[in-house]
Design an enzyme around this catalytic site. Sequence first.
Site, mmCIF file in Angstrom:
data_model
loop_
_atom_site.group_PDB
_atom_site.id
_atom_site.type_symbol
_atom_site.label_atom_id
_atom_site.label_comp_id
_atom_site.label_asym_id
_atom_site.label_seq_id
_atom_site.Cartn_x
_atom_site.Cartn_y
_atom_site.Cartn_z
ATOM 1 N N GLU A 1 1.720 0.526 -9.006
ATOM 2 C CA GLU A 1 0.976 1.145 -7.938
ATOM 3 C C GLU A 1 -0.293 2.126 -8.492
ATOM 4 O OE1 GLU A 1 0.754 2.501 -4.464
ATOM 5 O OE2 GLU A 1 -0.502 3.650 -5.349
ATOM 6 N N ASP B 1 -3.767 -2.258 1.678
ATOM 7 C CA ASP B 1 -4.822 -1.722 2.392
ATOM 8 C C ASP B 1 -5.506 -2.873 3.176
ATOM 9 O OD1 ASP B 1 -4.049 0.794 1.271
ATOM 10 O OD2 ASP B 1 -5.523 0.487 -0.464
ATOM 11 N N THR C 1 9.700 -0.533 4.597
ATOM 12 C CA THR C 1 9.096 0.243 3.698
ATOM 13 C C THR C 1 8.799 1.737 4.349
ATOM 14 O OG1 THR C 1 6.906 -0.183 4.216
ATOM 15 C CG2 THR C 1 8.040 -1.615 3.031
ATOM 16 N N GLU D 1 6.874 -5.743 -6.864
ATOM 17 C CA GLU D 1 6.062 -5.246 -5.703
ATOM 18 C C GLU D 1 4.766 -4.415 -6.156
ATOM 19 O OE1 GLU D 1 6.539 -2.294 -1.610
ATOM 20 O OE2 GLU D 1 7.712 -1.654 -3.372
ATOM 21 N N ASP E 1 -3.766 -1.017 -11.917
ATOM 22 C CA ASP E 1 -4.436 -1.388 -10.614
ATOM 23 C C ASP E 1 -3.808 -3.164 -10.687
ATOM 24 O OD1 ASP E 1 -6.629 -3.140 -9.143
ATOM 25 O OD2 ASP E 1 -7.267 -1.237 -9.019
ATOM 26 N N TYR F 1 5.811 2.831 5.304
ATOM 27 C CA TYR F 1 4.695 2.623 6.115
ATOM 28 C C TYR F 1 5.427 1.953 7.473
ATOM 29 C CZ TYR F 1 0.359 3.816 3.970
ATOM 30 O OH TYR F 1 -0.677 4.658 3.410
ATOM 31 N N ASP G 1 1.041 -4.597 9.401
ATOM 32 C CA ASP G 1 0.609 -4.282 10.700
ATOM 33 C C ASP G 1 -0.734 -4.826 11.153
ATOM 34 O OD1 ASP G 1 -0.508 -2.329 8.868
ATOM 35 O OD2 ASP G 1 -1.304 -1.289 10.857
HETATM 36 N N1 SAH Z 1 4.087 -0.222 0.033
HETATM 37 C C1 SAH Z 1 3.952 1.020 0.483
HETATM 38 C C2 SAH Z 1 2.650 1.638 0.724
HETATM 39 C C3 SAH Z 1 1.764 1.116 1.567
HETATM 40 S S1 SAH Z 1 -0.073 1.708 1.308
HETATM 41 C C4 SAH Z 1 4.647 0.921 2.094
HETATM 42 O O1 SAH Z 1 4.683 -0.081 2.813
HETATM 43 O O2 SAH Z 1 5.005 2.024 2.432
HETATM 44 C C5 SAH Z 1 -0.914 0.631 0.123
HETATM 45 C C6 SAH Z 1 -0.473 1.334 -1.417
HETATM 46 O O3 SAH Z 1 -1.083 0.411 -2.218
HETATM 47 C C7 SAH Z 1 -1.176 2.429 -1.538
HETATM 48 O O4 SAH Z 1 -0.179 3.381 -2.146
HETATM 49 C C8 SAH Z 1 -2.042 2.290 -2.641
HETATM 50 O O5 SAH Z 1 -2.468 3.183 -3.395
HETATM 51 C C9 SAH Z 1 -1.574 0.828 -3.122
HETATM 52 N N2 SAH Z 1 -2.726 -0.106 -3.821
HETATM 53 C C10 SAH Z 1 -3.702 -0.203 -2.956
HETATM 54 N N3 SAH Z 1 -4.686 -1.238 -3.874
HETATM 55 C C11 SAH Z 1 -3.922 -1.330 -5.039
HETATM 56 C C12 SAH Z 1 -4.252 -1.988 -6.268
HETATM 57 N N4 SAH Z 1 -5.364 -2.792 -6.313
HETATM 58 N N5 SAH Z 1 -3.504 -1.766 -7.322
HETATM 59 C C13 SAH Z 1 -2.092 -1.410 -6.991
HETATM 60 N N6 SAH Z 1 -2.002 -0.492 -6.101
HETATM 61 C C14 SAH Z 1 -2.644 -0.416 -4.952
#
Ligand code: SAH
Length: 204
Positions: free
Chosen positions: A60, A109, A183, A35, A87, A185, A145
């Site tokens: 993450e 995001d 999840t 994930e 990242d 979110y 979403d």
């Molecule tokens: N998957 C979770 C969180 C969604 S928010 C849920 O559905 O509840 C998106 C998450 O992705 C954030 O925690 C952000 O820090 C992480 N994220 C965004 N860009 C990223 C990247 N390039 N590498 C790793 N994590 C990242």
Amino acid sequence: MRMHKKKNTDKRIQACMDYCYYFDGVKSDSPVFLEIGCGKGAFICENAQNFPDINFAAVEKISDVIVMAMEKAKSLNLQNVKFLTADAKNLGDFFAPGQISRIYLNFSDPWHKRYQYNKRLTAPFFLEIYKKILKPGANIILKTDNVGFFDFSVKNLSLNGFDVKNKTYDLYAGEFLDGNVQTEYEKNFVEQNMKICYLDAVLT
Ligand code: SAH
């Protein structure tokens, strides 16, 4: 995910060392499901509980967030999940070519502005990285979403070697809901009656 900088994150991560992918990678030969952007880890931990024969890994980039996922896995004494603070652009440094059987992208995001589209986790730059670590026939499962981000993802996956075999703009109205794991979110969005888009794309 925005947060205030937390104290003691490093100490808390150290207390979860068994769950750190850096120090203790994936051991068994079972398939590895990854994930990307796991947030607080509800999704990956529930999957790890449901599927003990799969190795789960979660990436993450924010350590204050991933520490909560690690603590969740530890409190559940899960044996088949590891966490990596990194990242997504660096995934190739941590996973071998063809090591991953599935990638989950949950509520990534959306990066609304056109000049930010290259930061989206389904931009061609990222898909090339995923393709290196995915096995042929492996899949990407995505939930969001955000319809703009969803359409962008469908288009880029199709143009970059993936076959989008299932997709819906309303996961909760249809056939792909069976076995769905929410999840953090998603739970929130569903409570607000928002529609969830879902796709499953296979690497051809
Ligand atoms: N998957 C979770 C969180 C969604 S928010 C849920 O559905 O509840 C998106 C998450 O992705 C954030 O925690 C952000 O820090 C992480 N994220 C965004 N860009 C990223 C990247 N390039 N590498 C790793 N994590 C990242």
